[in-house]
Write an enzyme that holds these catalytic residues in place. Sequence first.
Site, PDB file in Angstrom:
ATOM      1  N   LEU A 187      15.883  -3.731-141.109  1.00  0.00           N
ATOM      2  CA  LEU A 187      16.971  -4.535-141.677  1.00  0.00           C
ATOM      3  C   LEU A 187      17.456  -3.894-142.967  1.00  0.00           C
ATOM      4  O   LEU A 187      18.645  -3.922-143.288  1.00  0.00           O
ATOM      5  CB  LEU A 187      16.508  -5.971-141.931  1.00  0.00           C
ATOM      6  CG  LEU A 187      17.598  -6.869-142.516  1.00  0.00           C
ATOM      7  CD1 LEU A 187      18.723  -7.100-141.514  1.00  0.00           C
ATOM      8  CD2 LEU A 187      17.038  -8.195-142.984  1.00  0.00           C
ATOM      9  N   TYR A 188      16.532  -3.313-143.723  1.00  0.00           N
ATOM     10  CA  TYR A 188      16.913  -2.604-144.953  1.00  0.00           C
ATOM     11  C   TYR A 188      17.985  -1.558-144.635  1.00  0.00           C
ATOM     12  O   TYR A 188      19.042  -1.515-145.261  1.00  0.00           O
ATOM     13  CB  TYR A 188      15.680  -1.932-145.574  1.00  0.00           C
ATOM     14  CG  TYR A 188      16.031  -0.967-146.666  1.00  0.00           C
ATOM     15  CD1 TYR A 188      16.495  -1.420-147.892  1.00  0.00           C
ATOM     16  CD2 TYR A 188      15.926   0.410-146.472  1.00  0.00           C
ATOM     17  CE1 TYR A 188      16.845  -0.535-148.898  1.00  0.00           C
ATOM     18  CE2 TYR A 188      16.269   1.305-147.460  1.00  0.00           C
ATOM     19  CZ  TYR A 188      16.724   0.831-148.676  1.00  0.00           C
ATOM     20  OH  TYR A 188      17.074   1.711-149.661  1.00  0.00           O
ATOM     21  N   ALA A 189      17.686  -0.710-143.630  1.00  0.00           N
ATOM     22  CA  ALA A 189      18.631   0.343-143.250  1.00  0.00           C
ATOM     23  C   ALA A 189      19.951  -0.270-142.794  1.00  0.00           C
ATOM     24  O   ALA A 189      21.032   0.227-143.132  1.00  0.00           O
ATOM     25  CB  ALA A 189      18.029   1.195-142.144  1.00  0.00           C
TER      26      ALA A 189
END
Length: 377
Positions: A187-189
């Site tokens: 999700l960060y990416a």
Amino acid sequence: FQIFVDSGSRYFTSSWGGIHWEKQVRTSAQIHRQNGKVVLVTGAAGFVGTHVSLALKKRGDGVVGLDNFNSYYDPSLKKARRALLTSHNVFIVEGDVNDAKLLAKLFDVVAFTHVMHLAAQAGVRYAMENPQSYVHSNIAALVTLLEACKSANPQPAVVWASSSSVYGLNEKVPFSESDRTDKPASLYAATKKAGEAITHTYNHIYGLSITGLRFFTVYGPWGRPDMAYFSFTKNILQGKPITVYRGKNRVDLARDFTYIDDIVKGCVASLDTAGKSTGSGGKKRGAAPYRIYNLGNTSPVTVPTLVAILERNLKMKAKKNVLDMPGNGDVPFTHANISLARRELGYKPTTDLPTGLKKFVRWYLSYYGYVPGKVVN
Ligand SMILES: O=C(O)[C@H]1O[C@H](OP(=O)(O)OP(=O)(O)OC[C@H]2O[C@@H](n3ccc(=O)[nH]c3=O)[C@H](O)[C@@H]2O)[C@H](O)[C@@H](O)[C@@H]1O
């Protein structure tokens, strides 16, 4: 009356505002060289933010920091970085990038020429624990900031931190800016990839000058305690085990670890080459640059090699638990192609991992007051 109530209640509840505060902001924004820039650095108490703020201030630019001092990792380290910046006359406003009123006030007080947007929810694996914090800091805050930038007069040029993680499950190496970035592994990416799309719309509609920097696993003194090189150092010194992940078929994981001083040079060069935003009054007046660059080191190193270098520097052996990489967003390797940044920014990393880790370990031991031979807690 409402204005009085609003500002009055803010006076009691928030950490910004007032005559003294405005004076601190203005003083920090003062330029001390010809044609200097006036830069708002978000995430200024963060790892990269502190180093970039210092570099800009030292060459005579005006710098105002902004940071919410959240507790994703030990805020005392952020406060120590703030003390370092204060000693160099950089003031950090305490507040959240999501606070549109605060941003409007800052742009009212100072005519920023550039925004260096480094505030973010970092960390790849933590996104599974606290997904909303990534939406809050990497998406909502970015939109709030771009809204403030687009309305500002003059509009600043924006340089911001994307991430090597946008390459996700890309298997073509080294990673080039033109490669696919539509298969994020975390999700960060995904939020960083979203940031690249969001900034593009503000460039297209409002004429904001945008530069996105894809950082590759940045490390060094004053670094982030949540990152592997930092937590490994802590655990090795304390005689605690470390977990070394390994990829499919027992292949070692590898990262294109990039030293902070090289990253700072890339950030400053991005500010120096950023073309102007063209809009005013919230309206586009012409095309503005939209750029994306890899800032990496171009020589990936495996995680076991990282551990071996730390062991050498610490003169201690690590207790290693080797585990198969869990499906938590990690990618097996990263490797930057930096030709574009070299050509257009003059970016040329000069610090290899052994040299950079030596400097990190020296800083770590002095910062935490480690005395050789004494067990630390
Ligand atoms: O390049 C980037 O864009 C990203 O780099 C780092 O992410 P990462 O490369 O995962 O950095 P670390 O968390 O320090 O991990 C480095 C390597 O060590 C491994 N690792 C991590 C932690 C651990 O306990 N054991 C372990 O083997 C990871 O799997 C990875 O291969 C940063 O944490 C991100 O904020 C940044 O966006």
